[in-house]
Scaffold this motif. Structure first.
Motif, PDB file in Angstrom:
ATOM      1  N   LEU A  77       0.890  -1.281   0.147  1.00  0.00           N
ATOM      2  CA  LEU A  77      -0.024   0.092  -0.095  1.00  0.00           C
ATOM      3  C   LEU A  77       0.740   1.374  -0.112  1.00  0.00           C
ATOM      4  N   ILE A  78       2.040   0.966   0.012  1.00  0.00           N
ATOM      5  CA  ILE A  78       3.076   2.295   0.417  1.00  0.00           C
ATOM      6  C   ILE A  78       2.834   3.503  -0.723  1.00  0.00           C
ATOM      7  N   GLY A  79       3.025   2.758  -1.984  1.00  0.00           N
ATOM      8  CA  GLY A  79       3.018   3.786  -3.182  1.00  0.00           C
ATOM      9  C   GLY A  79       1.434   4.513  -3.264  1.00  0.00           C
ATOM     10  N   LYS A  80       0.476   3.755  -2.910  1.00  0.00           N
ATOM     11  CA  LYS A  80      -0.896   4.331  -3.143  1.00  0.00           C
ATOM     12  C   LYS A  80      -1.330   5.084  -1.720  1.00  0.00           C
ATOM     13  N   VAL A  81      -1.036   4.814  -0.674  1.00  0.00           N
ATOM     14  CA  VAL A  81      -1.473   5.462   0.628  1.00  0.00           C
ATOM     15  C   VAL A  81      -0.697   6.258   0.977  1.00  0.00           C
ATOM     16  N   GLY A  82       0.764   6.177   1.189  1.00  0.00           N
ATOM     17  CA  GLY A  82       1.632   7.001   1.719  1.00  0.00           C
ATOM     18  C   GLY A  82       2.926   6.246   2.040  1.00  0.00           C
ATOM     19  N   SER A  83       3.473   6.769   3.130  1.00  0.00           N
ATOM     20  CA  SER A  83       4.917   6.127   3.467  1.00  0.00           C
ATOM     21  C   SER A  83       4.558   4.951   4.274  1.00  0.00           C
ATOM     22  N   LYS A  84       5.627   4.067   4.585  1.00  0.00           N
ATOM     23  CA  LYS A  84       5.394   2.672   5.284  1.00  0.00           C
ATOM     24  C   LYS A  84       4.868   3.253   6.702  1.00  0.00           C
ATOM     25  N   SER A  85       5.427   4.136   7.223  1.00  0.00           N
ATOM     26  CA  SER A  85       5.002   4.481   8.820  1.00  0.00           C
ATOM     27  C   SER A  85       3.343   5.017   8.660  1.00  0.00           C
ATOM     28  N   TYR A  86       2.998   5.608   7.588  1.00  0.00           N
ATOM     29  CA  TYR A  86       1.971   6.209   7.507  1.00  0.00           C
ATOM     30  C   TYR A  86       0.802   5.171   7.319  1.00  0.00           C
ATOM     31  N   VAL A  87       1.034   4.020   6.412  1.00  0.00           N
ATOM     32  CA  VAL A  87       0.353   2.960   6.223  1.00  0.00           C
ATOM     33  C   VAL A  87       0.083   2.246   7.590  1.00  0.00           C
ATOM     34  N   SER A  88       1.297   2.006   8.358  1.00  0.00           N
ATOM     35  CA  SER A  88       1.106   1.315   9.599  1.00  0.00           C
ATOM     36  C   SER A  88       0.428   1.991  10.509  1.00  0.00           C
ATOM     37  N   MET A  89       0.469   3.477  10.617  1.00  0.00           N
ATOM     38  CA  MET A  89      -0.316   4.303  11.666  1.00  0.00           C
ATOM     39  C   MET A  89      -1.852   4.264  11.278  1.00  0.00           C
ATOM     40  N   ILE A  90      -2.203   4.108  10.026  1.00  0.00           N
ATOM     41  CA  ILE A  90      -3.816   3.886   9.760  1.00  0.00           C
ATOM     42  C   ILE A  90      -4.204   2.748  10.198  1.00  0.00           C
ATOM     43  N   LEU A  91      -3.326   1.727   9.724  1.00  0.00           N
ATOM     44  CA  LEU A  91      -3.898   0.185  10.208  1.00  0.00           C
ATOM     45  C   LEU A  91      -4.032  -0.064  11.806  1.00  0.00           C
ATOM     46  N   ASN A  92      -3.013   0.771  12.385  1.00  0.00           N
ATOM     47  CA  ASN A  92      -3.008   0.386  13.773  1.00  0.00           C
ATOM     48  C   ASN A  92      -4.017   1.712  14.627  1.00  0.00           C
ATOM     49  N   ARG A  93      -4.735   2.410  13.801  1.00  0.00           N
ATOM     50  CA  ARG A  93      -5.707   3.256  14.150  1.00  0.00           C
ATOM     51  C   ARG A  93      -5.009   4.682  14.874  1.00  0.00           C
ATOM     52  N   LYS A  94      -3.924   5.041  14.557  1.00  0.00           N
ATOM     53  CA  LYS A  94      -3.332   6.182  14.932  1.00  0.00           C
ATOM     54  C   LYS A  94      -3.521   7.189  14.156  1.00  0.00           C
ATOM     55  N   LYS A  95      -3.960   6.918  12.989  1.00  0.00           N
ATOM     56  CA  LYS A  95      -4.132   8.225  12.136  1.00  0.00           C
ATOM     57  C   LYS A  95      -5.571   7.979  11.739  1.00  0.00           C
ATOM     58  N   PRO A  96      -6.295   8.889  11.478  1.00  0.00           N
ATOM     59  CA  PRO A  96      -7.862   8.549  10.899  1.00  0.00           C
ATOM     60  C   PRO A  96      -7.913   8.036   9.507  1.00  0.00           C
ATOM     61  N   LEU A  97      -9.115   7.317   9.126  1.00  0.00           N
ATOM     62  CA  LEU A  97      -9.210   6.870   7.687  1.00  0.00           C
ATOM     63  C   LEU A  97     -10.004   8.254   7.263  1.00  0.00           C
ATOM     64  N   THR A  98      -9.335   8.848   6.194  1.00  0.00           N
ATOM     65  CA  THR A  98     -10.052   9.936   5.579  1.00  0.00           C
ATOM     66  C   THR A  98     -10.866   9.706   4.609  1.00  0.00           C
ATOM     67  N   LEU A  99     -11.609  10.459   3.941  1.00  0.00           N
ATOM     68  CA  LEU A  99     -12.612  10.433   2.939  1.00  0.00           C
ATOM     69  C   LEU A  99     -11.713   9.804   1.637  1.00  0.00           C
ATOM     70  N   ASP A 100     -10.533  10.393   1.231  1.00  0.00           N
ATOM     71  CA  ASP A 100      -9.709  10.071   0.361  1.00  0.00           C
ATOM     72  C   ASP A 100      -9.108   8.496   0.377  1.00  0.00           C
TER      73      ASP A 100
END
Length: 118
Positions: A77-100
């Motif tokens: 998902l890195i190329g589509k969603v963002g960096s490795k850490s950003y993907v991890s943060m989303i999947l660990n619920r540390k970042k919100p799931l935005t509309l985009d």
């Protein structure tokens, strides 16, 4: 059996028992009794939909399950969603799931939008 809209738990149970009896008797689907069973099943489904709603799964859990089904890893998902850490943060619920992101997961993973937006 006369069929009507199901309005009580008792009536619901009676219809379930009747359908079970019909299945046990091995009725043919295109027979008059088979057509009656079909109507009864529609009434049962309508009652169940109104009285026993199934809640939507958690959006992040749905993403994880779909990724597992497709054999995807976080790194995919890195190329589509963002960096490795950003993907991890989303999947660990540390970042919100935005509309985009919901749109992206809907398009890429074919997860229904109403699940992602719940």
């Amino acid at each position: 059996m006369e069929l009507n809209v199901i309005k009580s738990e008792q009536q619901y149970e009676q219809y379930l028992d009747w359908v079970d009896e019909m299945f046990d008797q091995g009725i043919k689907p295109d027979s008059p009794q088979g057509k009656k069973v079909e109507v009864c099943l529609v009434l049962i489904k309508d009652y169940e939909d109104k009285n026993f709603p199934i809640p939507f799964p958690d959006p992040i859990d749905a993403i994880k399950v779909k990724m597992e089904e497709l054999g995807l890893k976080n790194k995919d998902l890195i190329g589509k969603v963002g960096s490795k850490s950003y993907v991890s943060m989303i999947l660990n619920r540390k970042k919100p799931l935005t509309l985009d992101l919901a749109r992206l997961f809907h398009k890429e993973l074919n997860i229904p939008a109403d699940i992602l937006l719940s």
